[in-house]
Motif scaffolding. Structure first.
Motif, PDB file in Angstrom:
ATOM      1  N   ALA A 118       0.744-127.750  22.520  1.00 40.96           N
ATOM      2  CA  ALA A 118      -0.145-127.464  23.640  1.00 40.96           C
ATOM      3  C   ALA A 118       0.488-126.322  24.412  1.00 40.96           C
ATOM      4  CB  ALA A 118      -0.299-128.686  24.531  1.00 40.96           C
ATOM      5  N   ILE A 119      -0.318-125.330  24.744  1.00 41.97           N
ATOM      6  CA  ILE A 119       0.211-124.201  25.512  1.00 41.97           C
ATOM      7  C   ILE A 119      -0.170-124.418  26.971  1.00 41.97           C
ATOM      8  CG2 ILE A 119       0.099-121.714  25.883  1.00 41.97           C
ATOM      9  CD1 ILE A 119      -0.293-121.403  22.869  1.00 41.97           C
ATOM     10  N   MET A 120       0.857-124.353  27.817  1.00 47.34           N
ATOM     11  CA  MET A 120       0.673-124.632  29.230  1.00 47.34           C
ATOM     12  C   MET A 120       0.928-123.353  30.009  1.00 47.34           C
ATOM     13  SD  MET A 120       2.477-127.781  31.166  1.00 47.34           S
ATOM     14  CE  MET A 120       1.847-128.337  32.733  1.00 47.34           C
ATOM     15  N   ASP A 121       0.073-123.079  30.972  1.00 48.78           N
ATOM     16  CA  ASP A 121       0.295-121.899  31.802  1.00 48.78           C
ATOM     17  C   ASP A 121      -0.197-122.187  33.206  1.00 48.78           C
ATOM     18  OD1 ASP A 121       1.157-119.364  32.394  1.00 48.78           O
ATOM     19  OD2 ASP A 121      -0.727-118.410  31.828  1.00 48.78           O
ATOM     20  N   ARG A 122       0.582-121.860  34.190  1.00 49.66           N
ATOM     21  CA  ARG A 122       0.237-122.059  35.605  1.00 49.66           C
ATOM     22  C   ARG A 122      -0.280-123.460  35.869  1.00 49.66           C
ATOM     23  NH1 ARG A 122      -1.266-116.526  34.757  1.00 49.66           N
ATOM     24  NH2 ARG A 122       0.075-115.224  36.029  1.00 49.66           N
ATOM     25  N   GLY A 123       0.378-124.447  35.241  1.00 46.70           N
ATOM     26  CA  GLY A 123       0.060-125.836  35.551  1.00 46.70           C
ATOM     27  C   GLY A 123      -1.085-126.448  34.769  1.00 46.70           C
ATOM     28  N   SER A 124      -1.718-125.671  33.867  1.00 45.71           N
ATOM     29  CA  SER A 124      -2.824-126.235  33.093  1.00 45.71           C
ATOM     30  C   SER A 124      -2.587-126.038  31.604  1.00 45.71           C
ATOM     31  CB  SER A 124      -4.145-125.541  33.455  1.00 45.71           C
ATOM     32  OG  SER A 124      -4.369-125.602  34.830  1.00 45.71           O
ATOM     33  N   LEU A 125      -3.153-126.927  30.786  1.00 48.24           N
ATOM     34  CA  LEU A 125      -3.111-126.735  29.338  1.00 48.24           C
ATOM     35  C   LEU A 125      -4.250-125.793  28.979  1.00 48.24           C
ATOM     36  CD1 LEU A 125      -2.389-130.202  27.702  1.00 48.24           C
ATOM     37  CD2 LEU A 125      -0.823-128.417  28.456  1.00 48.24           C
ATOM     38  N   ILE A 126      -3.908-124.703  28.274  1.00 43.74           N
ATOM     39  CA  ILE A 126      -4.960-123.732  27.974  1.00 43.74           C
ATOM     40  C   ILE A 126      -5.315-123.729  26.494  1.00 43.74           C
ATOM     41  CG2 ILE A 126      -4.590-122.250  29.969  1.00 43.74           C
ATOM     42  CD1 ILE A 126      -2.822-120.485  28.284  1.00 43.74           C
ATOM     43  N   ALA A 127      -4.557-124.403  25.653  1.00 36.20           N
ATOM     44  CA  ALA A 127      -4.899-124.513  24.229  1.00 36.20           C
ATOM     45  C   ALA A 127      -4.096-125.651  23.650  1.00 36.20           C
ATOM     46  CB  ALA A 127      -4.572-123.220  23.487  1.00 36.20           C
ATOM     47  N   GLU A 128      -4.660-126.310  22.646  1.00 38.45           N
ATOM     48  CA  GLU A 128      -3.961-127.441  22.056  1.00 38.45           C
ATOM     49  C   GLU A 128      -4.465-127.644  20.637  1.00 38.45           C
ATOM     50  OE1 GLU A 128      -4.452-131.078  24.292  1.00 38.45           O
ATOM     51  OE2 GLU A 128      -3.798-132.254  22.578  1.00 38.45           O
ATOM     52  N   ASP A 129      -3.563-127.563  19.653  1.00 36.20           N
ATOM     53  CA  ASP A 129      -3.955-127.757  18.250  1.00 36.20           C
ATOM     54  C   ASP A 129      -2.709-127.679  17.367  1.00 36.20           C
ATOM     55  OD1 ASP A 129      -5.570-128.152  16.042  1.00 36.20           O
ATOM     56  OD2 ASP A 129      -7.067-126.688  16.721  1.00 36.20           O
ATOM     57  N   ALA A 130      -2.929-127.800  16.038  1.00 40.06           N
ATOM     58  CA  ALA A 130      -1.831-127.564  15.108  1.00 40.06           C
ATOM     59  C   ALA A 130      -1.498-126.072  15.144  1.00 40.06           C
ATOM     60  CB  ALA A 130      -2.242-127.982  13.712  1.00 40.06           C
ATOM     61  N   PRO A 131      -0.228-125.689  15.009  1.00 40.88           N
ATOM     62  CA  PRO A 131       0.125-124.273  15.118  1.00 40.88           C
ATOM     63  C   PRO A 131      -0.700-123.367  14.203  1.00 40.88           C
ATOM     64  CG  PRO A 131       2.112-125.605  15.058  1.00 40.88           C
ATOM     65  CD  PRO A 131       0.965-126.545  14.831  1.00 40.88           C
ATOM     66  N   LEU A 179       4.432-125.945  25.136  1.00 44.74           N
ATOM     67  CA  LEU A 179       4.912-124.573  25.242  1.00 44.74           C
ATOM     68  C   LEU A 179       4.403-123.950  26.524  1.00 44.74           C
ATOM     69  CD1 LEU A 179       3.907-123.403  21.659  1.00 44.74           C
ATOM     70  CD2 LEU A 179       5.826-124.819  22.341  1.00 44.74           C
ATOM     71  N   GLY A 180       5.146-122.961  26.998  1.00 41.09           N
ATOM     72  CA  GLY A 180       4.664-122.270  28.188  1.00 41.09           C
ATOM     73  C   GLY A 180       5.744-121.371  28.740  1.00 41.09           C
ATOM     74  N   PRO A 181       5.348-120.332  29.500  1.00 38.85           N
ATOM     75  CA  PRO A 181       6.344-119.456  30.118  1.00 38.85           C
ATOM     76  C   PRO A 181       7.158-120.229  31.151  1.00 38.85           C
ATOM     77  CG  PRO A 181       4.084-118.658  30.484  1.00 38.85           C
ATOM     78  CD  PRO A 181       3.980-120.009  29.888  1.00 38.85           C
ATOM     79  N   ASN A 182       8.238-119.617  31.627  1.00 41.74           N
ATOM     80  CA  ASN A 182       9.017-120.242  32.691  1.00 41.74           C
ATOM     81  C   ASN A 182       8.116-120.540  33.872  1.00 41.74           C
ATOM     82  OD1 ASN A 182      11.471-120.192  31.390  1.00 41.74           O
ATOM     83  ND2 ASN A 182      11.940-118.124  32.098  1.00 41.74           N
ATOM     84  N   GLY A 183       8.289-121.718  34.446  1.00 39.07           N
ATOM     85  CA  GLY A 183       7.504-122.069  35.628  1.00 39.07           C
ATOM     86  C   GLY A 183       6.099-122.535  35.311  1.00 39.07           C
ATOM     87  N   ALA A 184       5.798-122.801  34.025  1.00 39.27           N
ATOM     88  CA  ALA A 184       4.439-123.225  33.668  1.00 39.27           C
ATOM     89  C   ALA A 184       4.181-124.669  34.059  1.00 39.27           C
ATOM     90  CB  ALA A 184       4.222-123.050  32.174  1.00 39.27           C
ATOM     91  N   GLY A 185       5.250-125.439  34.286  1.00 44.48           N
ATOM     92  CA  GLY A 185       5.082-126.853  34.642  1.00 44.48           C
ATOM     93  C   GLY A 185       5.493-127.804  33.531  1.00 44.48           C
ATOM     94  N   LYS A 186       6.156-127.282  32.487  1.00 47.85           N
ATOM     95  CA  LYS A 186       6.537-128.133  31.343  1.00 47.85           C
ATOM     96  C   LYS A 186       7.526-129.216  31.743  1.00 47.85           C
ATOM     97  CE  LYS A 186       8.491-124.819  28.973  1.00 47.85           C
ATOM     98  NZ  LYS A 186       8.446-123.561  29.734  1.00 47.85           N
ATOM     99  N   THR A 187       8.616-128.784  32.390  1.00 53.56           N
ATOM    100  CA  THR A 187       9.667-129.743  32.736  1.00 53.56           C
ATOM    101  C   THR A 187       9.143-130.767  33.743  1.00 53.56           C
ATOM    102  OG1 THR A 187      11.375-128.132  32.240  1.00 53.56           O
ATOM    103  CG2 THR A 187      12.014-129.968  33.640  1.00 53.56           C
ATOM    104  N   THR A 188       8.346-130.305  34.708  1.00 54.31           N
ATOM    105  CA  THR A 188       7.759-131.235  35.678  1.00 54.31           C
ATOM    106  C   THR A 188       6.896-132.271  34.963  1.00 54.31           C
ATOM    107  OG1 THR A 188       7.737-129.481  37.326  1.00 54.31           O
ATOM    108  CG2 THR A 188       6.353-131.385  37.762  1.00 54.31           C
ATOM    109  N   THR A 189       6.113-131.830  33.973  1.00 55.31           N
ATOM    110  CA  THR A 189       5.276-132.756  33.210  1.00 55.31           C
ATOM    111  C   THR A 189       6.144-133.798  32.508  1.00 55.31           C
ATOM    112  OG1 THR A 189       3.629-131.020  32.882  1.00 55.31           O
ATOM    113  CG2 THR A 189       3.519-132.905  31.399  1.00 55.31           C
ATOM    114  N   LEU A 190       7.210-133.346  31.853  1.00 51.10           N
ATOM    115  CA  LEU A 190       8.107-134.282  31.176  1.00 51.10           C
ATOM    116  C   LEU A 190       8.720-135.262  32.167  1.00 51.10           C
ATOM    117  CD1 LEU A 190      10.255-132.650  28.372  1.00 51.10           C
ATOM    118  CD2 LEU A 190       7.946-133.561  28.310  1.00 51.10           C
TER     119      LEU A 190
END
Lengths: 301, 259
Positions: A203-216, A33-44
């Motif tokens: 995992a929540i991604m913001d500005r290119g980094s993972l900032i949290a990761e767990d079960a919802p 998860l992450g806002p637009n431009g967080a780097g999700k698609t690039t990671t995929l």
């Protein structure tokens, strides 16, 4: 099924993925998860070997990427963010032709097509032209197409963006049936309800980094108070400044709405009785609250 | 059973050729009509109309001279249109290439498949022109059939050049430059409509390095028996354009798709 360690990627000097690490176990549904431009698609894209990373290691389906990216993709399904079905072919031709790229012969594909169409709920559309399909049907066909090689791991980039609620629910149902059959799903989304509903882990991604990761559920209980009261109406600013902080653990004023995060909502709702001009919505905290807390309320463009 | 062969010899590009063929088959008749009608109209109109006022060229009637040139011109046009407009819509509007590289295919597989496909369409156009030449009685016997490999080579040269343009293009408008600055001048500098000897020496020199010039010289030699000055040089030049074109396209498309 997927191991990512220290992934880095820059575009013309700007680092868009800054040392991302995560792992996805077999049979898991993992949400990025992450806002637009967080780097999700690039990671995929890096995971699939479609973008060359600047650093880090990736193992997909037991194979190193990008060194063996093509072989890894042979064991993987991809449901892209933008529709790239072949408009020159009918529904079933789309599946048969896509099978060719995996080296699956026409005869084998023709045996698989009925099952794939059934999965997509398109049994009666086998010979239909693509331009006669609705957006939801096209997305389901794209999903079925990602399964032509019977992959154990499937990447989905924003699988329900742009669909109406009925179509979204149908896609969710199909994705659940995939996890029920033991397949591994990796999806990006910015719909928090979607992630909460489908994912075992996010995992929540913001500005290119993972900032949290767990079960919802765990993220919600660890990161945020269990209840939220949204207050709006005339005088909400004064109330948010003077009264609300006495009864809520955290208060955020955004535009004309005060978000009050509480362990117990009773005192706050009690206090509201004296303010007839204010209206309140009391609800359980959800993943969106966590997301907003961690990534902020600023608009990302 | 064919799969191991395709893997062993890196023939995955054949899947891309196959995909394009299946689409083409659906619109086969309309497509062939379009491919053939245009050069035929030129051939008949200019060949008979203009030809009536022309002296013989190298001992042959103008229509024969023109037919040898039109054979190459139609191959060039077919390959160019396919490698520009059709390929670009698969790259951009339809995102077909993106879908293909999500499968275990590489960008190079896609480009090489498109390169060969456009050249095959050029070969088909050339074949149509050759049939027309037989029908009009301009060529006889089996020797003119030896021009077909040359037509394929012309196709590979122009599809390689076209794919470079496609890999650089942001929109369809970009291709107008290529037509105005490359394809149209090439048509007039390469001796399609008249012998290059009629042009000033400087312009002749420019024409000498153009692929269509070498294609036209080969085509006239093989179909009409015009003596060829340096046939192997002609083949070499065409082959250079073809291989450099596709090699550069692969690099550019790699950079574009795998950004």
């Amino acid at each position: 099924m997927l191991q990512v360690r220290g992934l880095r990627k820059s575009y013309s000097g700007t680092e868009v993925v800054r040392g991302v690490s995560f792992g996805v176990a077999a049979g898991e549904c993992f949400g990025l998860l992450g806002p637009n431009g967080a780097g999700k698609t690039t990671t995929l894209r890096c995971c699939l070997g479609l973008t060359r990373s600047d650093g880090g290691t990736i193992t997909l389906a037991g194979l190193p990427v990008p060194a063996a990216a093509r072989e890894a993709r042979a064991r993987t399904g991809v449901c892209p963010q933008f529709d790239n079905l072949d408009p020159d072919f009918t529904v079933s031709e789309n599946l048969v032709v896509y099978g060719r790229y995996f080296g699956i012969g026409r005869r084998v594909m023709l045996e698989r097509v009925p099952r794939l169409l059934e999965f997509a709920g398109l049994e009666d559309k086998a010979g239909a032209r693509l331009d006669t399909l609705s957006g939801g049907m096209k997305r389901r066909l794209t999903l079925a197409r990602a399964l032509v090689n019977d992959p154990q791991i499937i990447f989905l980039d924003e699988p329900t963006t742009g669909l109406d609620p009925q179509a979204r629910h149908l896609i969710w149902d199909r994705l659940k049936s995939l996890t029920a059959s033991g397949r591994t799903l990796i999806l990006t989304t910015h719909f928090m309800d979607e992630a909460e509903r489908l994912c075992d882990r996010v995992a929540i991604m913001d500005r290119g980094s993972l900032i949290a990761e767990d079960a919802p559920r765990k993220l919600i209980s660890a990161q945020i108070e269990p209840h939220v009261v949204e207050i709006y109406g005339d005088g909400v600013r004064d109330f948010a400044r003077d009264i609300a902080p006495r009864h809520a653990q955290r208060v955020e004023l955004t535009g004309e709405t005060a978000f009050c995060y509480c362990r117990d909502t009773a005192p706050l709702l009690e206090a509201l009785h004296g303010y007839g001009s204010l209206r309140a919505l009391s609800r359980a905290a959800n993943l969106e609250d966590v997301f907003i807390k961690l990534t902020g309320r600023d608009i990302r463009d | 059973m064919t799969e191991p062969l395709i893997e062993r010899f890196h023939l995955r590009f054949l899947h891309v050729v196959g995909r394009n063929f299946l689409v083409w088959r659906k619109l086969m008749y309309a497509s062939m009509l379009g491919n053939m009608a245009d050069p035929m109209i030129y051939l008949v109109g200019l060949g008979y109309g203009l030809g009536a006022f022309m002296p013989t060229i190298d001992g042959m009637r103008y229509i024969s001279f023109l037919a040898g040139g039109m054979l190459c011109y139609s191959a060039m046009n077919s390959a160019t249109f396919e490698a520009l407009y059709s390929a670009f819509s698969r790259l951009k509007a339809q995102r077909t290439w993106e879908g293909i590289i999500h499968a275990p295919m590489t960008a190079a597989d896609v480009v090489i498949g498109e390169w060969i496909w456009a050249a095959l369409k050029a070969t088909l156009s050339g074949a149509a022109m050759l049939i027309a030449m037989y029908v009009l009685g301009l060529v006889h016997g089996v020797r003119p059939l030896s021009v077909m490999p040359v037509v394929l080579l012309i196709g590979l040269a122009f599809s390689g050049l076209g794919l470079i343009m496609t890999s650089l293009a942001k929109s369809y408008e970009f291709f107008i430059f290529y037509f105005t600055l490359v394809i149209t001048p090439m048509m007039f500098l390469s001796g399609v409509f008249y012998p290059r000897a009629a042009l000033p020496p400087v312009i002749q020199a420019i024409g000498a390095v153009l692929p269509l010039t070498h294609g036209a010289d080969l085509a006239r030699g093989l179909t009409l028996g015009v003596p060829m000055a340096h046939p192997w040089l002609d083949v070499l030049v065409l082959a250079l354009y073809a291989t450099c074109g596709v090699a550069l396209s692969v690099r550019l498309i790699n950079r574009r798709l795998l950004k």
